[in-house]
Design a protein around this motif. Structure first.
Motif: not given
Length: 459
Positions: A86-113
């Motif tokens: 499951l972590l490998s699937d998430y890292l592949a998804h995270r690479a589409t958001i940011s490839r930079a090192r840093g926080p592991l769990l990125h918060s996607p923009p919410t409808p409120h934001r």
């Protein structure tokens, strides 16, 4: 009486199945959070603080950094093979958001934001239409009026459809589009969050960590991970300087912040510590020492002893007044060392015998001995020191050596509580303060009753 302890809630088999059924419909990020928290028994802060370099997929382990744990101890914990998939699937998804090192769990923009960011654009276009001027023509006063010095003032000028969550995003647009950096005029404001949005969370975190590393090595409380004052002041200066890099914080920047009074209260003390750390990194000059608006800071005595006194003064958590008083006593001891005991200039060389020699010398000292300024002493010059003064100076030196030993700056060659105890010849002279004697025991005035008159009346 037996103590009743509330046991933790443990879901039943049916409840677990329902939790997993709900989690199955969640995004991959939330499913990874659930499985990692379960496998590694992570607390909320430990889970949310995970970084990409904390994960070791080859050995299926996580590194939990010391600054995120309750006991401040680092540990390495494993996770299961299904969680690794499951972590490998998430890292592949995270690479589409940011490839930079840093926080592991990125918060996607919410409808409120997303709604808040769209409202900011609408607010800027509406204000441009009302004023007939584009945003690049607005001056600092125009941006300040639009942002409001407080949240209530922002609500007064903003349209009814613009919520309170719009103001932080409007501040970021003002910085990026209008070169606005007068954030000290906006009152209470989350400078750290704003800096994350403008400079990037990773860059801001790295720069703050550099300062904390320096201050933490000196024993500063500001170097601890749970401190919020240092990040706020650092981000305030970064926004004002339009750069997150410590290399760009020169002496002129710190002087301007003090001259224009952009910070106040506890923030000024944090500014002093921040400039000291930046100076240690070689990017600016150290702050000028001062004790007040008009008086120069006391100096004198053995140089290495004065450096130790300043180090203790900058690290201690006592009140500024008490720290200043202890530092004055330490400098007086330093002048005595320079005159009588040059071999004891370094506190690491002090022994039980040195403490006894200093206490004996203090017992014979007079008012004005080993002081830098004698103004205000007047007719007291040359008179023997009073017992409370001697006791206070012994207590100050004992506090200095006790703290330095507890902070592991000095080897424990003697016990300060015993070697620098107040002698009986001095404690015997520490009588009560006459002003604190109850009124009933004072000498009576004319017309007042006395114990003898009470006896007479009783007879």
């Amino acid at each position: 009486m037996p103590r009743l302890t509330k046991l933790p809630w443990i879901p039943s088999e049916e409840q677990w199945l329902r939790i997993l059924e709900v989690a199955r419909r969640e995004p991959v990020r939330n499913r990874v959070m659930l499985t990692l928290a379960y496998d590694a028994a992570l607390r909320r802060e430990e889970l949310c603080s995970l970084r990409t370099d904390d994960v070791d997929p080859a050995h299926r382990t996580l590194r939990i950094r010391a600054e995120t744990t309750k006991n401040r101890l680092e540990r390495v914990v494993p996770y299961s093979a299904p969680t690794g998939v499951l972590l490998s699937d998430y890292l592949a998804h995270r690479a589409t958001i940011s490839r930079a090192r840093g926080p592991l769990l990125h918060s996607p923009p919410t409808p409120h934001r997303r709604r808040a960011m769209l409202d900011v654009i609408a607010l800027l276009l509406t204000h441009s239409a009302q004023t007939g001027r584009s945003y690049w023509g607005w001056d600092t006063q125009e941006w300040t009026r639009l942002l409001g010095r407080t949240q209530a003032e922002f609500r007064q000028h903003a349209p009814a459809w613009a919520g309170d969550e719009v103001r932080p995003y409007l501040a970021a647009h003002a910085y990026l589009l209008g070169s606005f950096n007068e954030f000290h005029q906006l009152g209470s404001f989350q400078r750290l969050t704003l800096s994350w949005r403008i400079f990037g969370r990773d860059r801001v975190t790295i720069e703050i960590a550099r300062v904390r590393t320096v201050l933490g090595a000196w024993g500063y409380q500001l170097g601890q991970a749970d401190d919020t004052l240092l990040p706020s002041v650092t981000c305030q200066l970064s926004l004002f300087n339009r750069s997150p890099h410590l290399e760009d914080m020169d002496t002129a920047l710190f002087d301007r912040v003090r001259r224009e009074r952009l910070l106040e209260g506890a923030q000024l003390h944090t500014l002093h510590a921040l400039q000291t750390a930046v100076a240690a990194l070689g990017f600016c000059d150290p702050p000028l020492p001062s004790t007040g608006r008009h008086s120069a800071r006391a100096t004198g005595g053995a140089k290495i002893w004065e450096q130790w006194a300043d180090r203790w003064h900058d690290t201690s958590t006592l009140t500024p007044r008490v720290r200043g008083s202890v530092r004055s006593t330490l400098l007086r001891v330093g002048r005595w060392i320079a005159a009588e005991q040059p071999a004891a200039a370094d506190p690491t060389d002090w022994t039980w015998q040195t403490c006894a020699t200093w206490i004996a010398a203090l017992d014979r000292m007079k008012v004005g001995d080993y002081v830098q300024r004698t103004a205000g002493l007047k007719d007291r010059l040359g008179k023997p020191l009073e017992a409370p003064t001697k006791a206070g100076q012994i207590t100050a030196l004992r506090t200095f050596f006790r703290d330095c030993q507890e902070w592991e700056w000095l080897p424990r060659r003697f016990d300060p509580l015993r070697a620098l105890a107040i002698p009986r010849s001095i404690t015997a002279l520490l009588g009560p303060d006459p002003t604190s004697i109850p009124r009933i025991f004072r000498r009576p005035g004319p017309g007042t009753s006395t114990p003898s008159s009470w006896s007479a009346r009783s007879r």
